[in-house]
Design a protein around this motif. Sequence first.
Motif, PDB file in Angstrom:
ATOM      1  N   SER A 148       0.855  -1.189   0.000  1.00 12.33           N
ATOM      2  CA  SER A 148       0.000   0.000   0.000  1.00 12.33           C
ATOM      3  C   SER A 148       0.887   1.234   0.000  1.00 12.33           C
ATOM      4  N   SER A 149       0.269   2.388   0.122  1.00 12.08           N
ATOM      5  CA  SER A 149       1.026   3.643   0.187  1.00 12.08           C
ATOM      6  C   SER A 149       1.992   3.654   1.362  1.00 12.08           C
ATOM      7  N   ALA A 150       1.738   2.835   2.363  1.00 14.38           N
ATOM      8  CA  ALA A 150       2.585   2.819   3.561  1.00 14.38           C
ATOM      9  C   ALA A 150       4.027   2.452   3.251  1.00 14.38           C
ATOM     10  N   GLU A 151       4.267   1.678   2.188  1.00 12.12           N
ATOM     11  CA  GLU A 151       5.631   1.219   1.929  1.00 12.12           C
ATOM     12  C   GLU A 151       6.599   2.361   1.661  1.00 12.12           C
ATOM     13  N   TRP A 152       6.086   3.525   1.265  1.00  8.65           N
ATOM     14  CA  TRP A 152       6.945   4.669   0.971  1.00  8.65           C
ATOM     15  C   TRP A 152       7.341   5.453   2.218  1.00  8.65           C
ATOM     16  N   VAL A 153       6.715   5.146   3.374  1.00  7.95           N
ATOM     17  CA  VAL A 153       6.990   5.922   4.596  1.00  7.95           C
ATOM     18  C   VAL A 153       7.342   5.049   5.799  1.00  7.95           C
ATOM     19  N   LEU A 154       7.321   3.738   5.663  1.00  8.62           N
ATOM     20  CA  LEU A 154       7.562   2.858   6.805  1.00  8.62           C
ATOM     21  C   LEU A 154       8.952   3.021   7.398  1.00  8.62           C
ATOM     22  N   MET A 155       9.928   3.350   6.571  1.00  8.30           N
ATOM     23  CA  MET A 155      11.309   3.415   7.054  1.00  8.30           C
ATOM     24  C   MET A 155      11.664   4.730   7.742  1.00  8.30           C
ATOM     25  N   MET A 156      10.645   5.557   8.013  1.00 18.06           N
ATOM     26  CA  MET A 156      10.797   6.793   8.785  1.00 18.06           C
ATOM     27  C   MET A 156      11.496   7.903   7.977  1.00 18.06           C
ATOM     28  N   PRO A 157      11.424   9.159   8.464  1.00 20.82           N
ATOM     29  CA  PRO A 157      12.054  10.290   7.774  1.00 20.82           C
ATOM     30  C   PRO A 157      13.544  10.065   7.554  1.00 20.82           C
ATOM     31  N   GLY A 158      14.012  10.507   6.383  1.00 26.86           N
ATOM     32  CA  GLY A 158      15.405  10.329   6.023  1.00 26.86           C
ATOM     33  C   GLY A 158      15.676   9.014   5.329  1.00 26.86           C
ATOM     34  N   LYS A 159      14.743   8.064   5.443  1.00 28.34           N
ATOM     35  CA  LYS A 159      14.876   6.741   4.839  1.00 28.34           C
ATOM     36  C   LYS A 159      13.754   6.455   3.844  1.00 28.34           C
ATOM     37  N   GLY A 160      12.504   6.750   4.244  1.00 26.02           N
ATOM     38  CA  GLY A 160      11.361   6.518   3.368  1.00 26.02           C
ATOM     39  C   GLY A 160      11.391   7.467   2.182  1.00 26.02           C
ATOM     40  N   PHE A 161      11.150   6.946   0.975  1.00 24.53           N
ATOM     41  CA  PHE A 161      11.300   7.756  -0.232  1.00 24.53           C
ATOM     42  C   PHE A 161      10.320   8.919  -0.286  1.00 24.53           C
ATOM     43  N   ALA A 162       9.098   8.731   0.219  1.00 21.78           N
ATOM     44  CA  ALA A 162       8.118   9.818   0.194  1.00 21.78           C
ATOM     45  C   ALA A 162       8.597  11.004   1.029  1.00 21.78           C
ATOM     46  N   TYR A 163       9.187  10.734   2.182  1.00 16.95           N
ATOM     47  CA  TYR A 163       9.721  11.816   3.018  1.00 16.95           C
ATOM     48  C   TYR A 163      10.880  12.524   2.317  1.00 16.95           C
ATOM     49  N   ILE A 164      11.755  11.754   1.703  1.00 18.49           N
ATOM     50  CA  ILE A 164      12.916  12.328   1.021  1.00 18.49           C
ATOM     51  C   ILE A 164      12.470  13.246  -0.119  1.00 18.49           C
ATOM     52  N   LEU A 165      11.465  12.806  -0.881  1.00 21.21           N
ATOM     53  CA  LEU A 165      10.953  13.620  -1.980  1.00 21.21           C
ATOM     54  C   LEU A 165      10.273  14.884  -1.475  1.00 21.21           C
ATOM     55  N   ALA A 166       9.521  14.763  -0.379  1.00 19.16           N
ATOM     56  CA  ALA A 166       8.839  15.931   0.183  1.00 19.16           C
ATOM     57  C   ALA A 166       9.855  16.976   0.641  1.00 19.16           C
ATOM     58  N   GLU A 167      10.929  16.532   1.285  1.00 14.39           N
ATOM     59  CA  GLU A 167      11.957  17.455   1.752  1.00 14.39           C
ATOM     60  C   GLU A 167      12.699  18.097   0.582  1.00 14.39           C
ATOM     61  N   ALA A 168      12.715  17.404  -0.559  1.00 10.96           N
ATOM     62  CA  ALA A 168      13.387  17.948  -1.743  1.00 10.96           C
ATOM     63  C   ALA A 168      12.500  18.931  -2.506  1.00 10.96           C
ATOM     64  N   GLY A 169      11.282  19.148  -2.020  1.00  9.32           N
ATOM     65  CA  GLY A 169      10.412  20.148  -2.627  1.00  9.32           C
ATOM     66  C   GLY A 169       9.301  19.617  -3.501  1.00  9.32           C
TER      67      GLY A 169
END
Length: 409
Positions: free
Chosen positions: A96-117
Motif C-alpha cells: 500500500s502507500s505505507a511502503e513509501w513511509v515505513l522506514m521513517m524520515p530520512g529513509k522513506g522515499f516519500a519523506y525524502i521527496l517531500a523534503e526535496a520540494g
Amino acid sequence: MILSLSIVLVLMLMKVNGDEPDSVVNGYKTDPGILEDASLDTWSLIRKYGYPCEIHRVYTEDGYILELHRIPHGRENGTKPGPRPVVFLQHGLLSSSAEWVLMMPGKGFAYILAEAGYDVWMGNARGNTYSKRHISINPTSSSFWKFSWHEIGYYDLPAMIDYVIKNTGVPKMQYVGFSQGTTAFWVMASTRPEYNEKISAMQALAPVAYVGNIRSPLIKAIAPLTNSLELIMKIIGANEFLPNGKINELAGQTFCLEESITQVLCTNLLFLICGYNGDQLNVTMLPIVLGHTPAGAATRQLIHYGQLYKSSKFVQFDHGLLTNKRKYGTFKPPPYDLSNIRTPVFLHYADNDWLSTPNDVDKLLREVKSAVGKYKVPLPKFNHLDFVFAIDAKKLIYDRVMKIMEQFV
C-alpha cells in the motif's frame, strides 16, 4: 507463504500475556515507538513524524473507490512560494502507500521527496487496505475481486492521475513505480496511450513485465496450475490473497522482534520470496513492515503473474479459451503493445532481484522504445524488497533517481 501461514497458526495457539508492558511482547523488549508505528495507518504515521498529510478519495470508471495519500511539502519548507513539482508513487504487490513511509524520515522515499520540494501523491490500488470499497459491490462478494493488475493499470491509475492533475493544476507529473506499480504503468501507457502525455518521466524501481526468468518460488509454484483457475483459487484463496489485519500485526510484533529467536522465520520468509540480503535488512523494523504488509490483493493478481512466467510473454489475463474468445475475440489473451509507450522511462534493477531479473529487464528495455536506459544498483546482494526497505536505499538508489528526476522539473 506457507511459512507465513505457519507463523500465524503458531501465534493463534499461543497465549499472549496481556499483563506485559507495552515495551515487552512475550518476554522480548522492543521500542514502544516501533510497536506504535506497526499499528498506525499511513495518514497517522506521516502525521506522527511532523509531516502534513491529506486523504483523497477517487472513483474509477468501474465503481471502485480508491484512497490517495498526499504529502504536499516537507516539514520545514511549507512556506516556500510557488507551485511544487508533482510526483506520483505507486506501490507493489500485496502492499500500500505505507511502503513509501515505513522506514521513517530520512529513509522513506516519500519523506525524502517531500523534503526535496516535491508535492508527493501516493496511490492505493483496488483491494488493498485503503481501497477496499465499491459504489455497489461489497468486498465480501466474489464479484469485487474479479480483477488483476490489468484493471489497476487500465482503471485505477488513470483515475488517480486525472484526480491529481485536476487538484494540482499541473499538466504533467512524474511517476515512480515499484514492482507491480511498474506493471500497472505498462498496462496504462500501452492500452490508454493518451496518458503518456500526462507523465513527464517514469522511474521504474524493480520493473516487472516479462517474468520468464523469475526466481521467486511462489510464482513458480503457481505457474503450473494456472490452466485451472478453479483449482488454484482453492489452493491460494478464491478471492483475496493475504489480506492485512490484526492477526498479521500480532504475528509481526510477536515473532519478528529484534531479540526474538523466531525472528529468523520472518527474515527467511522475505528472502525466500524476494532474494537474500541480510546486510541491508533492518531487523528492528520488521514489526512495522509486517504491521502494514501484506495489505491485501486479489488472487487473480498473483495468478496473472504466474501465467506470464509460464508463457514468457507480457499478455492480458488468460480466462480460458471460451471466455478469451468472448472477451478478446481471440482464443489466446492479446499481448500488450509496449510500442505505444512514449513517456521517457528509466529502469532501475538489481542483480539479486528474484522477481525482476536482469534478463527480463533487458527484454523490457528492448520492447519499450522510450526507455532511456537501465541502471543497476551498485550492490551485488541488493534484492527486490531493498528498493523500499534497504538500510542504504537512499545512497544506493534514491539519490540517483532524484538526480534523474531533476531533469524533468
